[in-house]
Write a protein that holds these residues in place. Structure first.
Motif, PDB file in Angstrom:
ATOM      1  N   ASP A 148      -8.112   4.875  -4.527  1.00 36.31           N
ATOM      2  CA  ASP A 148      -8.280   3.384  -5.109  1.00 36.31           C
ATOM      3  C   ASP A 148      -7.264   2.388  -4.529  1.00 36.31           C
ATOM      4  O   ASP A 148      -7.445   1.457  -4.262  1.00 36.31           O
ATOM      5  CB  ASP A 148      -7.879   3.285  -6.733  1.00 36.31           C
ATOM      6  CG  ASP A 148      -9.130   3.741  -7.587  1.00 36.31           C
ATOM      7  OD1 ASP A 148     -10.396   4.017  -6.792  1.00 36.31           O
ATOM      8  OD2 ASP A 148      -8.971   4.067  -8.583  1.00 36.31           O
ATOM      9  N   ILE A 149      -6.274   3.034  -3.962  1.00 34.84           N
ATOM     10  CA  ILE A 149      -5.161   2.323  -3.195  1.00 34.84           C
ATOM     11  C   ILE A 149      -5.431   2.242  -1.563  1.00 34.84           C
ATOM     12  O   ILE A 149      -5.418   1.049  -0.968  1.00 34.84           O
ATOM     13  CB  ILE A 149      -3.721   3.082  -3.118  1.00 34.84           C
ATOM     14  CG1 ILE A 149      -3.167   3.054  -4.563  1.00 34.84           C
ATOM     15  CG2 ILE A 149      -2.658   2.391  -2.190  1.00 34.84           C
ATOM     16  CD1 ILE A 149      -2.190   4.128  -4.865  1.00 34.84           C
ATOM     17  N   VAL A 150      -5.902   3.325  -0.948  1.00 31.11           N
ATOM     18  CA  VAL A 150      -6.322   3.199   0.490  1.00 31.11           C
ATOM     19  C   VAL A 150      -7.684   2.660   0.697  1.00 31.11           C
ATOM     20  O   VAL A 150      -7.994   2.038   1.856  1.00 31.11           O
ATOM     21  CB  VAL A 150      -6.061   4.527   1.045  1.00 31.11           C
ATOM     22  CG1 VAL A 150      -6.560   4.660   2.564  1.00 31.11           C
ATOM     23  CG2 VAL A 150      -4.875   5.248   1.046  1.00 31.11           C
ATOM     24  N   LYS A 151      -8.670   2.632  -0.241  1.00 30.98           N
ATOM     25  CA  LYS A 151      -9.867   2.031  -0.140  1.00 30.98           C
ATOM     26  C   LYS A 151     -10.572   2.673   0.979  1.00 30.98           C
ATOM     27  O   LYS A 151     -11.306   1.661   1.780  1.00 30.98           O
ATOM     28  CB  LYS A 151      -9.935   0.727  -0.141  1.00 30.98           C
ATOM     29  CG  LYS A 151      -9.362  -0.024  -1.564  1.00 30.98           C
ATOM     30  CD  LYS A 151      -9.291  -1.531  -1.545  1.00 30.98           C
ATOM     31  CE  LYS A 151      -8.991  -1.999  -2.939  1.00 30.98           C
ATOM     32  NZ  LYS A 151      -7.507  -1.364  -3.579  1.00 30.98           N
ATOM     33  N   VAL A 196       0.868  -1.170  -0.010  1.00 34.69           N
ATOM     34  CA  VAL A 196      -0.133   0.012  -0.018  1.00 34.69           C
ATOM     35  C   VAL A 196       0.802   1.299  -0.026  1.00 34.69           C
ATOM     36  O   VAL A 196       0.967   2.334  -0.608  1.00 34.69           O
ATOM     37  CB  VAL A 196      -0.873   0.058   1.096  1.00 34.69           C
ATOM     38  CG1 VAL A 196      -1.823   1.406   1.352  1.00 34.69           C
ATOM     39  CG2 VAL A 196      -2.004  -1.165   1.131  1.00 34.69           C
ATOM     40  N   ALA A 197       1.861   1.324   0.915  1.00 31.98           N
ATOM     41  CA  ALA A 197       2.984   2.403   0.769  1.00 31.98           C
ATOM     42  C   ALA A 197       3.545   2.462  -0.197  1.00 31.98           C
ATOM     43  O   ALA A 197       3.821   3.803  -0.829  1.00 31.98           O
ATOM     44  CB  ALA A 197       3.684   2.156   1.903  1.00 31.98           C
ATOM     45  N   HIS A 198       3.884   1.472  -0.836  1.00 27.71           N
ATOM     46  CA  HIS A 198       4.849   1.297  -2.194  1.00 27.71           C
ATOM     47  C   HIS A 198       4.048   1.951  -3.229  1.00 27.71           C
ATOM     48  O   HIS A 198       4.415   2.887  -4.145  1.00 27.71           O
ATOM     49  CB  HIS A 198       5.189  -0.041  -2.563  1.00 27.71           C
ATOM     50  CG  HIS A 198       6.412  -0.267  -1.857  1.00 27.71           C
ATOM     51  ND1 HIS A 198       6.544  -1.210  -1.012  1.00 27.71           N
ATOM     52  CD2 HIS A 198       7.821  -0.098  -2.226  1.00 27.71           C
ATOM     53  CE1 HIS A 198       7.651  -1.213  -0.487  1.00 27.71           C
ATOM     54  NE2 HIS A 198       8.549  -0.749  -1.262  1.00 27.71           N
ATOM     55  N   GLN A 199       2.540   1.905  -3.408  1.00 30.85           N
ATOM     56  CA  GLN A 199       1.730   2.216  -4.348  1.00 30.85           C
ATOM     57  C   GLN A 199       1.487   3.690  -4.182  1.00 30.85           C
ATOM     58  O   GLN A 199       1.393   4.684  -5.027  1.00 30.85           O
ATOM     59  CB  GLN A 199       0.287   1.506  -4.298  1.00 30.85           C
ATOM     60  CG  GLN A 199       0.286   0.060  -4.715  1.00 30.85           C
ATOM     61  CD  GLN A 199      -0.878  -0.727  -4.609  1.00 30.85           C
ATOM     62  OE1 GLN A 199      -1.811  -0.345  -5.113  1.00 30.85           O
ATOM     63  NE2 GLN A 199      -1.245  -1.604  -3.651  1.00 30.85           N
ATOM     64  N   ILE A 200       1.363   4.275  -2.796  1.00 24.71           N
ATOM     65  CA  ILE A 200       0.925   5.633  -2.667  1.00 24.71           C
ATOM     66  C   ILE A 200       2.466   6.365  -3.240  1.00 24.71           C
ATOM     67  O   ILE A 200       2.158   7.286  -3.897  1.00 24.71           O
ATOM     68  CB  ILE A 200       0.945   5.810  -1.120  1.00 24.71           C
ATOM     69  CG1 ILE A 200      -0.412   5.498  -0.626  1.00 24.71           C
ATOM     70  CG2 ILE A 200       1.041   7.427  -0.781  1.00 24.71           C
ATOM     71  CD1 ILE A 200      -0.652   5.406   0.814  1.00 24.71           C
ATOM     72  N   LEU A 201       3.312   5.889  -2.793  1.00 29.45           N
ATOM     73  CA  LEU A 201       4.870   6.670  -3.453  1.00 29.45           C
ATOM     74  C   LEU A 201       4.724   6.678  -4.805  1.00 29.45           C
ATOM     75  O   LEU A 201       5.139   7.443  -5.350  1.00 29.45           O
ATOM     76  CB  LEU A 201       5.973   6.024  -2.450  1.00 29.45           C
ATOM     77  CG  LEU A 201       6.111   5.996  -1.028  1.00 29.45           C
ATOM     78  CD1 LEU A 201       7.242   5.428  -0.488  1.00 29.45           C
ATOM     79  CD2 LEU A 201       6.171   7.551  -0.855  1.00 29.45           C
ATOM     80  N   ALA A 202       4.434   5.430  -5.389  1.00 25.94           N
ATOM     81  CA  ALA A 202       4.785   5.511  -6.817  1.00 25.94           C
ATOM     82  C   ALA A 202       3.391   6.373  -7.617  1.00 25.94           C
ATOM     83  O   ALA A 202       3.927   7.009  -8.421  1.00 25.94           O
ATOM     84  CB  ALA A 202       4.257   4.032  -7.417  1.00 25.94           C
ATOM     85  N   GLY A 259       0.852   4.937   6.148  1.00 22.58           N
ATOM     86  CA  GLY A 259       0.174   4.490   5.012  1.00 22.58           C
ATOM     87  C   GLY A 259       0.551   3.074   4.707  1.00 22.58           C
ATOM     88  O   GLY A 259       0.570   2.656   3.516  1.00 22.58           O
ATOM     89  N   ASN A 260       0.625   2.163   5.531  1.00 16.59           N
ATOM     90  CA  ASN A 260       1.251   0.812   5.568  1.00 16.59           C
ATOM     91  C   ASN A 260      -0.065  -0.090   5.395  1.00 16.59           C
ATOM     92  O   ASN A 260       0.080  -1.383   5.566  1.00 16.59           O
ATOM     93  CB  ASN A 260       1.859   0.704   6.866  1.00 16.59           C
ATOM     94  CG  ASN A 260       1.142   0.859   8.130  1.00 16.59           C
ATOM     95  OD1 ASN A 260       0.040   1.242   8.134  1.00 16.59           O
ATOM     96  ND2 ASN A 260       1.780   0.251   8.972  1.00 16.59           N
ATOM     97  N   ALA A 261      -1.396   0.361   5.178  1.00 21.45           N
ATOM     98  CA  ALA A 261      -2.528  -0.603   4.989  1.00 21.45           C
ATOM     99  C   ALA A 261      -3.583   0.186   4.356  1.00 21.45           C
ATOM    100  O   ALA A 261      -3.620   1.538   4.786  1.00 21.45           O
ATOM    101  CB  ALA A 261      -2.716  -1.286   6.553  1.00 21.45           C
TER     102      ALA A 261
END
Length: 272
Positions: free
Chosen positions: A187-190, A13-19, A57-59
């Motif tokens: 969409d990432i954090v939902k 989740v954190a990786h997707q936020i950073l991306a 933002g780890n989940a």
């Protein structure tokens, strides 16, 4: 390059936020800004910002708070949303980080990071409200806080230019790319609840999701630095009512939810 080459520890989740933020950075760097200067704390304050994302933002989270933009003495100094240093350090428990100097730093707004002596009134009011009600663990277990436009624009005199006040062409570009970024983050954090802080943020985020048949519900939150001083004096009370209406304290506390004193008092008064 700095973002692409950085190895970040954390959840997917954190990786997707950073991306998603890396794409936002690239998009915000492109247009001509005229006489404006842009501070991008996601670049020069990359270490504390990545630490914040990976820590909180780890989940997936049921509640997403969205602020409007970076502020001169908050996120622009620390890289953290609503990043008043005292609360970043004492409530979010983020130790000292090195913060670099932004490109085209304005002499009237030096970035001093963890050495800053100025208080950020917006961040102070925002985090102080939740600090008085929840431990860091309680709040962050259910909530993630992000920023619609995580950069700061300054005019020639070093005065902040918020996104709604940007020149027309630049404003349209910023809104377009920030809209796409917030859609990504949702969409990432939902989340099932989005709390948009301030009128502009509520307007923009609300337009993105109100037409969806299935998706998060968007609720407004009074800006922590309202223009009207009378509104500022009752900010805590107004915000408390807005959050209760949105179901935020109920969701954070779950079965242990008990109204705070100001909620109980209003209930008694309403019966009278």
């Amino acid at each position: 390059k700095q973002w692409n080459q950085r190895r970040v520890r954390g959840s997917s989740v954190a990786h997707q936020i950073l991306a998603s933020e890396a794409q936002l950075i690239a998009a915000l760097e492109r247009p001509d800004k005229g006489d404006l200067r842009m501070y991008n704390p996601l670049v020069y304050a990359v270490d504390p910002h990545c630490s914040y994302v990976c820590k909180f933002g780890n989940a997936e989270k049921p509640i997403l708070f969205v602020g409007m933009s970076a502020t001169p003495f908050g996120m622009a100094q620390t890289g953290v949303p609503f990043g008043n240093l005292n609360h970043v350090r004492d409530y979010l428990h983020m130790s000292h980080f090195d913060v670099k100097v932004p490109k085209n730093e304005h002499p009237r707004l030096p970035v001093t990071g963890w050495e800053t002596l100025r208080n950020d009134p917006e961040g102070n009011r925002f985090w102080k409200f939740f600090e008085s009600r929840y431990s860091t663990k309680e709040f962050m277990r259910k909530c993630y806080v992000t920023t619609y436009c995580p950069v700061l624009y300054l005019d020639e005199k070093g005065k902040e230019v918020p996104p709604p006040c940007l020149p027309h062409q630049l404003r349209n570009h910023v809104i377009s790319v920030c809209d796409m970024h917030i859609i990504d983050i949702v969409d990432i954090v939902k989340p099932s609840i989005i709390v948009a802080v301030g009128g502009f943020t509520y307007q923009q985020v609300g337009k993105l999701f109100c037409s969806r048949e299935v998706g998060p519900h968007v609720f407004p939150l009074l800006h922590p630095a309202p223009a009207n001083p009378a509104t500022l004096r009752r900010w805590n009370s107004v915000v408390n009512d807005q959050l209760v209406f949105a179901g935020v304290p109920q969701m954070i506390a779950g079965a242990n939810y008990v109204p705070f004193k100001d909620e109980k008092k209003k209930k008694r008064c309403s019966k009278d």
